[in-house]
Structure formats: structure tokens, C-alpha cells
Design a protein around this motif. Sequence first.
Motif, PDB file in Angstrom:
ATOM      1  N   VAL A 103       0.863  -1.182   0.000  1.00  0.00           N
ATOM      2  CA  VAL A 103       0.000   0.000   0.000  1.00  0.00           C
ATOM      3  C   VAL A 103       0.900   1.233   0.000  1.00  0.00           C
ATOM      4  O   VAL A 103       1.749   1.386   0.882  1.00  0.00           O
ATOM      5  CB  VAL A 103      -0.929   0.025   1.220  1.00  0.00           C
ATOM      6  N   PHE A 104       0.722   2.104  -0.991  1.00  0.00           N
ATOM      7  CA  PHE A 104       1.570   3.276  -1.146  1.00  0.00           C
ATOM      8  C   PHE A 104       0.898   4.487  -0.497  1.00  0.00           C
ATOM      9  O   PHE A 104      -0.271   4.780  -0.757  1.00  0.00           O
ATOM     10  CB  PHE A 104       1.835   3.555  -2.620  1.00  0.00           C
ATOM     11  N   TYR A 105       1.664   5.182   0.348  1.00  0.00           N
ATOM     12  CA  TYR A 105       1.201   6.425   0.966  1.00  0.00           C
ATOM     13  C   TYR A 105       2.166   7.537   0.549  1.00  0.00           C
ATOM     14  O   TYR A 105       3.364   7.451   0.784  1.00  0.00           O
ATOM     15  CB  TYR A 105       1.180   6.305   2.492  1.00  0.00           C
ATOM     16  N   LYS A 106       1.628   8.577  -0.061  1.00  0.00           N
ATOM     17  CA  LYS A 106       2.450   9.679  -0.561  1.00  0.00           C
ATOM     18  C   LYS A 106       2.055  10.972   0.130  1.00  0.00           C
ATOM     19  O   LYS A 106       0.871  11.271   0.277  1.00  0.00           O
ATOM     20  CB  LYS A 106       2.261   9.806  -2.077  1.00  0.00           C
ATOM     21  N   ASP A 107       3.077  11.716   0.570  1.00  0.00           N
ATOM     22  CA  ASP A 107       2.877  13.009   1.224  1.00  0.00           C
ATOM     23  C   ASP A 107       1.916  12.886   2.412  1.00  0.00           C
ATOM     24  O   ASP A 107       0.868  13.537   2.478  1.00  0.00           O
ATOM     25  CB  ASP A 107       2.352  14.047   0.224  1.00  0.00           C
ATOM     26  N   VAL A 108       2.264  12.016   3.334  1.00  0.00           N
ATOM     27  CA  VAL A 108       1.445  11.809   4.529  1.00  0.00           C
ATOM     28  C   VAL A 108       2.277  12.115   5.769  1.00  0.00           C
ATOM     29  O   VAL A 108       3.509  12.161   5.724  1.00  0.00           O
ATOM     30  CB  VAL A 108       0.924  10.361   4.600  1.00  0.00           C
ATOM     31  N   ILE A 109       1.587  12.353   6.882  1.00  0.00           N
ATOM     32  CA  ILE A 109       2.264  12.618   8.153  1.00  0.00           C
ATOM     33  C   ILE A 109       2.636  11.286   8.789  1.00  0.00           C
ATOM     34  O   ILE A 109       1.778  10.423   9.000  1.00  0.00           O
ATOM     35  CB  ILE A 109       1.359  13.434   9.088  1.00  0.00           C
ATOM     36  N   VAL A 110       3.924  11.113   9.071  1.00  0.00           N
ATOM     37  CA  VAL A 110       4.436   9.879   9.661  1.00  0.00           C
ATOM     38  C   VAL A 110       5.079  10.225  11.000  1.00  0.00           C
ATOM     39  O   VAL A 110       5.923  11.129  11.081  1.00  0.00           O
ATOM     40  CB  VAL A 110       5.466   9.199   8.736  1.00  0.00           C
ATOM     41  N   ILE A 111       4.674   9.519  12.059  1.00  0.00           N
ATOM     42  CA  ILE A 111       5.251   9.743  13.385  1.00  0.00           C
ATOM     43  C   ILE A 111       5.647   8.400  13.990  1.00  0.00           C
ATOM     44  O   ILE A 111       5.062   7.369  13.649  1.00  0.00           O
ATOM     45  CB  ILE A 111       4.261  10.468  14.335  1.00  0.00           C
ATOM     46  N   PRO A 112       6.623   8.376  14.884  1.00  0.00           N
ATOM     47  CA  PRO A 112       6.985   7.109  15.537  1.00  0.00           C
ATOM     48  C   PRO A 112       5.891   6.669  16.509  1.00  0.00           C
ATOM     49  O   PRO A 112       5.196   7.493  17.106  1.00  0.00           O
ATOM     50  CB  PRO A 112       8.283   7.460  16.272  1.00  0.00           C
ATOM     51  N   GLN A 113       5.742   5.365  16.656  1.00  0.00           N
ATOM     52  CA  GLN A 113       4.744   4.852  17.584  1.00  0.00           C
ATOM     53  C   GLN A 113       5.091   5.207  19.030  1.00  0.00           C
ATOM     54  O   GLN A 113       4.205   5.279  19.884  1.00  0.00           O
ATOM     55  CB  GLN A 113       4.610   3.335  17.422  1.00  0.00           C
ATOM     56  N   ALA A 114       6.389   5.438  19.293  1.00  0.00           N
ATOM     57  CA  ALA A 114       6.799   5.828  20.643  1.00  0.00           C
ATOM     58  C   ALA A 114       6.267   7.198  21.027  1.00  0.00           C
ATOM     59  O   ALA A 114       6.263   7.566  22.201  1.00  0.00           O
ATOM     60  CB  ALA A 114       8.328   5.811  20.746  1.00  0.00           C
ATOM     61  N   ALA A 115       5.823   7.971  20.035  1.00  0.00           N
ATOM     62  CA  ALA A 115       5.285   9.301  20.314  1.00  0.00           C
ATOM     63  C   ALA A 115       3.806   9.241  20.679  1.00  0.00           C
ATOM     64  O   ALA A 115       3.196  10.287  20.918  1.00  0.00           O
ATOM     65  CB  ALA A 115       5.482  10.204  19.109  1.00  0.00           C
ATOM     66  N   THR A 116       3.223   8.043  20.722  1.00  0.00           N
ATOM     67  CA  THR A 116       1.789   7.919  20.974  1.00  0.00           C
ATOM     68  C   THR A 116       1.536   7.099  22.228  1.00  0.00           C
ATOM     69  O   THR A 116       2.419   6.388  22.726  1.00  0.00           O
ATOM     70  CB  THR A 116       1.090   7.244  19.783  1.00  0.00           C
ATOM     71  N   PHE A 117       0.336   7.203  22.714  1.00  0.00           N
ATOM     72  CA  PHE A 117      -0.141   6.312  23.776  1.00  0.00           C
ATOM     73  C   PHE A 117      -1.633   6.118  23.571  1.00  0.00           C
ATOM     74  O   PHE A 117      -2.291   6.902  22.890  1.00  0.00           O
ATOM     75  CB  PHE A 117       0.161   6.895  25.168  1.00  0.00           C
ATOM     76  N   GLU A 118      -2.157   5.040  24.123  1.00  0.00           N
ATOM     77  CA  GLU A 118      -3.560   4.704  23.919  1.00  0.00           C
ATOM     78  C   GLU A 118      -4.335   4.887  25.211  1.00  0.00           C
ATOM     79  O   GLU A 118      -3.852   4.590  26.305  1.00  0.00           O
ATOM     80  CB  GLU A 118      -3.696   3.257  23.430  1.00  0.00           C
ATOM     81  N   LEU A 119      -5.555   5.369  25.041  1.00  0.00           N
ATOM     82  CA  LEU A 119      -6.448   5.575  26.176  1.00  0.00           C
ATOM     83  C   LEU A 119      -7.869   5.301  25.713  1.00  0.00           C
ATOM     84  O   LEU A 119      -8.383   6.001  24.837  1.00  0.00           O
ATOM     85  CB  LEU A 119      -6.321   7.012  26.710  1.00  0.00           C
ATOM     86  N   GLN A 120      -8.470   4.237  26.251  1.00  0.00           N
ATOM     87  CA  GLN A 120      -9.839   3.859  25.909  1.00  0.00           C
ATOM     88  C   GLN A 120     -10.005   3.715  24.392  1.00  0.00           C
ATOM     89  O   GLN A 120     -10.885   4.323  23.778  1.00  0.00           O
ATOM     90  CB  GLN A 120     -10.842   4.868  26.465  1.00  0.00           C
ATOM     91  N   ASP A 121      -9.130   2.911  23.798  1.00  0.00           N
ATOM     92  CA  ASP A 121      -9.161   2.612  22.362  1.00  0.00           C
ATOM     93  C   ASP A 121      -8.926   3.838  21.485  1.00  0.00           C
ATOM     94  O   ASP A 121      -9.237   3.826  20.294  1.00  0.00           O
ATOM     95  CB  ASP A 121     -10.501   1.962  21.963  1.00  0.00           C
ATOM     96  N   LYS A 122      -8.381   4.890  22.054  1.00  0.00           N
ATOM     97  CA  LYS A 122      -8.035   6.069  21.282  1.00  0.00           C
ATOM     98  C   LYS A 122      -6.515   6.237  21.272  1.00  0.00           C
ATOM     99  O   LYS A 122      -5.839   5.911  22.249  1.00  0.00           O
ATOM    100  CB  LYS A 122      -8.693   7.323  21.863  1.00  0.00           C
ATOM    101  N   VAL A 123      -6.010   6.757  20.161  1.00  0.00           N
ATOM    102  CA  VAL A 123      -4.579   7.016  20.040  1.00  0.00           C
ATOM    103  C   VAL A 123      -4.350   8.502  20.245  1.00  0.00           C
ATOM    104  O   VAL A 123      -5.001   9.340  19.615  1.00  0.00           O
ATOM    105  CB  VAL A 123      -4.053   6.579  18.658  1.00  0.00           C
ATOM    106  N   LEU A 124      -3.418   8.840  21.156  1.00  0.00           N
ATOM    107  CA  LEU A 124      -3.152  10.235  21.486  1.00  0.00           C
ATOM    108  C   LEU A 124      -1.670  10.535  21.388  1.00  0.00           C
ATOM    109  O   LEU A 124      -0.821   9.639  21.493  1.00  0.00           O
ATOM    110  CB  LEU A 124      -3.648  10.587  22.896  1.00  0.00           C
ATOM    111  N   VAL A 125      -1.363  11.805  21.206  1.00  0.00           N
ATOM    112  CA  VAL A 125       0.003  12.309  21.262  1.00  0.00           C
ATOM    113  C   VAL A 125       0.008  13.531  22.170  1.00  0.00           C
ATOM    114  O   VAL A 125      -1.048  14.066  22.530  1.00  0.00           O
ATOM    115  CB  VAL A 125       0.536  12.699  19.865  1.00  0.00           C
ATOM    116  N   TYR A 126       1.192  13.962  22.535  1.00  0.00           N
ATOM    117  CA  TYR A 126       1.337  15.214  23.283  1.00  0.00           C
ATOM    118  C   TYR A 126       1.972  16.259  22.378  1.00  0.00           C
ATOM    119  O   TYR A 126       3.100  16.118  21.929  1.00  0.00           O
ATOM    120  CB  TYR A 126       2.206  15.009  24.521  1.00  0.00           C
TER     121      TYR A 126
END
Length: 383
Positions: free
Chosen positions: A293-316
Motif C-alpha cells: 500500500v503506497f502512501y504519498k505526502d502523509v504525516i508519519v510519526i513514531p509509535q513511541a510518540a503515541t499512547f492509547e487511552l480507551q481505544d483512542k490514540v493520542l500524542v502530546y
Amino acid sequence: MNRGIKTVATTAFCCLVALTGCNKQQQTMDMGSSYKTMTVKTDSRVLKSLYSATIQGRQDVEIYPQVGGTLQKLCVQEGDRVKKGQTLFIIDQVPYQAALNTAEANLKAAEAAEATANLTFKSTQKLFEQKVVSDFDLQKSENSLLSAKAAVAQAKAQVVNARNNLSYTVVKSPADGVVGQLPYRQGTLVGSSMPQPLTTVSDNSELYVYFSVNENDLLNMTRQYGSLEEAAKKMPPVKLILNDGSVLPDSGHVESISGVINTSTGTAQVRAAFPNTSNMLHSGANGNVEVPVFYKDVIVIPQAATFELQDKVLVYKVVDGKAQSANIEVAPNNNGTEYIVTNGLSVGDVIIAEGAGLVREGTPVGTATQANATQGETQKQDK
């Protein structure tokens, strides 16, 4: 008395110095803890999606006998590779050979009757010309000839039918392939209405691999390629992971994508074709299809920058020097170390790149450079 006053003064001074040091240390901590941060930007990625798949022969033909009788001979074994037209089974031919002989004899009798009727008609025709017989006799003779010719045609049809039935006693393979299970043995009474076929011949030179994609995948394909027909034509080669985890050496290609979604499963079927040059594919087997699957010009962040809370993905996010949590949406597939963000972040946002699960809302955030500078100023003040 003076010694007591001096001791008290000394103790008070030491406490004052210690309290001042604690205040400075607390002030340093409040000025911002050091966290690794990153500025959000766009990039391109090629990710892989896995889909459960079933494998079927390009042509799986169930072999049923066209005539009934006793199975006299099995000419193949299970797993044999056969060619188109090769004999698989022989059914008792005696009654069908007898039927053919009878039909041929009936044909000869009909042809003799036709010849006699033809002679009679010609003779009657001459007599009619000499006005010896009436028109009725001539018509009667002609009708007898026509009836004899019809009998010959009927006898010929019976011969053809009997000959076909005799040929059906030799069951041949309709295609190249591999012989499947042989549930019936020599001496079994078989027929066209039996519930289970004599065997199945599977063309394994190229196999079809079927897998299902959900509605979101269909929408993504339509957006990327313009239509499902174009997606089937332009999709890159796909890989097949076999049941033991090994990868088929040959790549396959998507041949068709169903535009109809199954209401009970919410998915649409996709068919890919794989060559079987390694002879590792077998009809009826299972595996997993790996689709790039090709993704072009998208925002990519490391998974270490996220955390999950009640099935939601959050960042600071770092807003005015403080950590501020933000909800984000990510693509369903990832490479195990990064997320592709589809909503919730914009280019230029600054986020905490590591250890997001240890951060608290409103925590002061400073870069490593800011923290070192703060520590140096504190040391100068101490001197």
C-alpha cells in the motif's frame, strides 16, 4: 551563653543555605523537563497489508460419469499429473457395446427397407406413366419410401447415441491437472446421479488466490486508481505467504476486484493469480496475501510518540512550552514502528517524540539544549 548563641546561629545559617539550594533545584525542575521532540512533516511510505486467503486451482473440474455401470478399471492414482484427454476410468462396456451392435443392425435393416421401398416407388412410377396403376397407388408407394428414409435416419441417430454411450464408458480428463481423491474403487456401481464425483482434476499450473477486503479498502483503491477496474490493472505485484510462514518465490497479480459487498461480512472478494512453477501451491490450501500500500505526502510519526487511552490514540503536542494531549487518527496498517496519521496533526506541529506514556497533561517541556542552559545558569548563581 555566647557559645549557645553561636551554635544556634550556625545551625540557622546551614538550614538557610540548604533551603536555598532546594528552592533553586525545584526552580530548575519547574523550568522544563527535557524531552525529545519532533516537528511534524510529510513523507512517503510503502506499507504492507495482510489478508487471509484461500487457494483454488485455475480449473477444478469434478469428474462425473455420463453413463451408469460397474467401475471396471482405475487408470490413475491420487496425486497423478494427467494431460487433457488421458483416460482416468473405464466403466463396464459390455452392455453399451451390445447396444451399439443392436443399433447398427437396426440401421442395416432400415437401409434395406429403404432400398426396397425405393425400388417399389420407381416401379409404381413407371406403371403410373403407363396408366396401369392409379395416382393413389403412386402416392402410397412414395409415402412408403419416405417412411423408410425416416426409419433410416432414426436408426442412424440410435447408432450415434449408442456409440456415444460406449465412448462415455472411457472417462477421460477434460484438462491438464492433478488428480484429487478417488472415493470409488473397482467394482463400484457408478452413475451420473451419484452424490460424489469420481475425482477432481485440478489445473495447478496457475492458481487463483481469493481474499476479502473491507469497504474502506475499496474506497482507498477507488481514490488511488480512479476505479476498481483500473486498480485491478495497475496494482503492484502481490506476495503469498504460505501456511507454514514461507513466502512463495513467484509474485502474483490481481486479476479482478468485486464491486459487490457481501452484506453478511461487509467485504468484497479479490482474485489474484499466482504461477505455480515451484509446485508449492495446492488447490484447497490457505495462506495470506501481502499487498503493498503506497502512501504519498502523509504525516508519519513514531509509535513511541503515541499512547492509547480507551481505544483512542493520542500524542502530546508542545504548546507554549507545555504538553497538551491531542486525539489522532491513524491508518489501519503500519510497519510496526511508525504510524501514518490521517487526522489530528498538521505540518509544523511539535510533539513529544519519545516516552509519551510517561508524560502528564500540562507538564513543562523543554529540549535538551534548554535544560543544559538552565543547569548552567543555576551553577553560576550558586558560585
